[in-house]
Motif scaffolding. Sequence first.
Motif, PDB file in Angstrom:
ATOM      1  N   LEU A 205      19.528 -23.586  32.029  1.00  0.00           N
ATOM      2  CA  LEU A 205      18.078 -23.661  31.864  1.00  0.00           C
ATOM      3  C   LEU A 205      17.631 -22.846  30.649  1.00  0.00           C
ATOM      4  CD1 LEU A 205      15.284 -24.530  32.935  1.00  0.00           C
ATOM      5  CD2 LEU A 205      15.306 -22.472  34.382  1.00  0.00           C
ATOM      6  N   ASN A 208      18.655 -24.671  27.294  1.00  0.00           N
ATOM      7  CA  ASN A 208      17.894 -25.893  27.030  1.00  0.00           C
ATOM      8  C   ASN A 208      16.430 -25.585  26.710  1.00  0.00           C
ATOM      9  OD1 ASN A 208      19.429 -28.621  27.428  1.00  0.00           O
ATOM     10  ND2 ASN A 208      20.299 -27.229  28.947  1.00  0.00           N
ATOM     11  N   GLN A 209      15.872 -24.599  27.381  1.00  0.00           N
ATOM     12  CA  GLN A 209      14.503 -24.199  27.050  1.00  0.00           C
ATOM     13  C   GLN A 209      14.434 -23.601  25.652  1.00  0.00           C
ATOM     14  OE1 GLN A 209      13.426 -21.620  30.342  1.00  0.00           O
ATOM     15  NE2 GLN A 209      12.388 -23.300  31.425  1.00  0.00           N
ATOM     16  N   GLU A 212      14.401 -26.399  23.221  1.00  0.00           N
ATOM     17  CA  GLU A 212      13.090 -27.069  23.243  1.00  0.00           C
ATOM     18  C   GLU A 212      12.049 -26.269  22.465  1.00  0.00           C
ATOM     19  OE1 GLU A 212      12.365 -27.482  27.398  1.00  0.00           O
ATOM     20  OE2 GLU A 212      13.937 -28.989  27.677  1.00  0.00           O
ATOM     21  N   GLN A 213      12.275 -24.948  22.374  1.00  0.00           N
ATOM     22  CA  GLN A 213      11.365 -24.068  21.637  1.00  0.00           C
ATOM     23  C   GLN A 213      11.803 -23.857  20.190  1.00  0.00           C
ATOM     24  OE1 GLN A 213      11.411 -20.518  24.046  1.00  0.00           O
ATOM     25  NE2 GLN A 213      10.666 -21.609  25.868  1.00  0.00           N
TER      26      GLN A 213
END
Length: 427
Positions: A205, A208-209, A212-213
């Motif tokens: 998590l 992947n976050q 995404e940022q």
Amino acid sequence: MPALVLLGAQWGDEGKGKATDLLGGSVDYVVRYQGGNNAGHTVVVGDQKYALHLLPSGILSPGCTPVIGNGVVVDPSVLFSELNGLNDRGVDTSKLLISGNAHIITPYNVTVDKVTERFLGKRKIGTTGRGIGPTYADKINRVGIRIQDLYDESILTQKVEAALDGKNQLLTKVFNRRAIEVGQVVEELLSYADRLKPYVADTVLVLNQALEQDKVVLFEGGQGTLLDIDHGTYPFVTSSNPTAGGACTGAGVGPTKISRVIGILKAYTTRVGSGPFPTELFDEDGDALRRIGGERGVTTGRDRRCGWFDAVIARYATRVNGLTDFFLTKLDVLTGWEQIPVCVAYEIDGRRVEELPYSQTDFHHAKPVYEYLPGWSEDITKAKSFSDLPKNAQDYVKALEEMSGAPISAIGVGPGRDETIEINSFL
């Protein structure tokens, strides 16, 4: 912003630590995605040398978050020893994250590794004896112990019992060793829980976050392409996938997130352990490469086998990893040779073969076909740009680039952090 994979393009020990450290100041996360403390990276910062075995090299870069992914197998005692050593030298290790799904190397995994290798005798694989293979075997057999299991004593006890049911039969009846007690193993494993807890996270998590940022994530492989369990010189390989695909499964990041794959190439070739090695040298040149290059395993302490550069292997690494760039290391070690042989193909039963043989038998019988490139005698360790290199050194790099199938974007001309020539930026 990119997600990068950085991996060894030979048999490991190519200098991945130096390459990762070079990028460390520009990336937000550095992730180990496979292997265990059978890997080893040496990073030189100023006059300080750091030998890392389990921790990602990014732990030496302030502002970078080091991550041990789910594909890594973790020996907690080794991890704590490494953390203590860095803390004692003033390195901040508090940002480390460890996947709760990473598997633990238990005491019985180490025991099984050592007694099995000893039992094989002349047929031994050349493992480090650190329990890596048996831990991955337990993982595949679904009797492995994961870090998250340390926080449920009932589940932990059941899993240890299940694992030891078969192993104790093997130890007592085949190897004539004492049975291992479940309670002792559980007690030892539980003793690690409190110290590990601040580091444990859902790293899939987190990573992947981060992507995404638009954070920059660097995936760092241990060992090398030719030690991959699927794509290496089987059975003389490691127990995991150091190739680029292993970054996806070992960190939980999809392949569409990977934008660049960088292969680390040594300017000659080395390997540790048993197995075929077509360009291996048994003469004064081999001794000189070993001495000048300081070719001793960071983790194992074993002398590395040394040989000339093998372009067949480099092309293979380009193909199976989808390499976009190479980082060429230890070019300075070759200073002083009048001519430098480069293996451009193999001869197998009278046939010239320019790609890595599919057959294990053929590879065992492969003899190197060499081309000879003119050497150089000038000291290159102070070179700051490609044009600073002697012409013959430039020509050597260009020849290796052409033979290997991907551009060389950086060159190591010495062990220090600043002894690197960047031709093209990786970011």
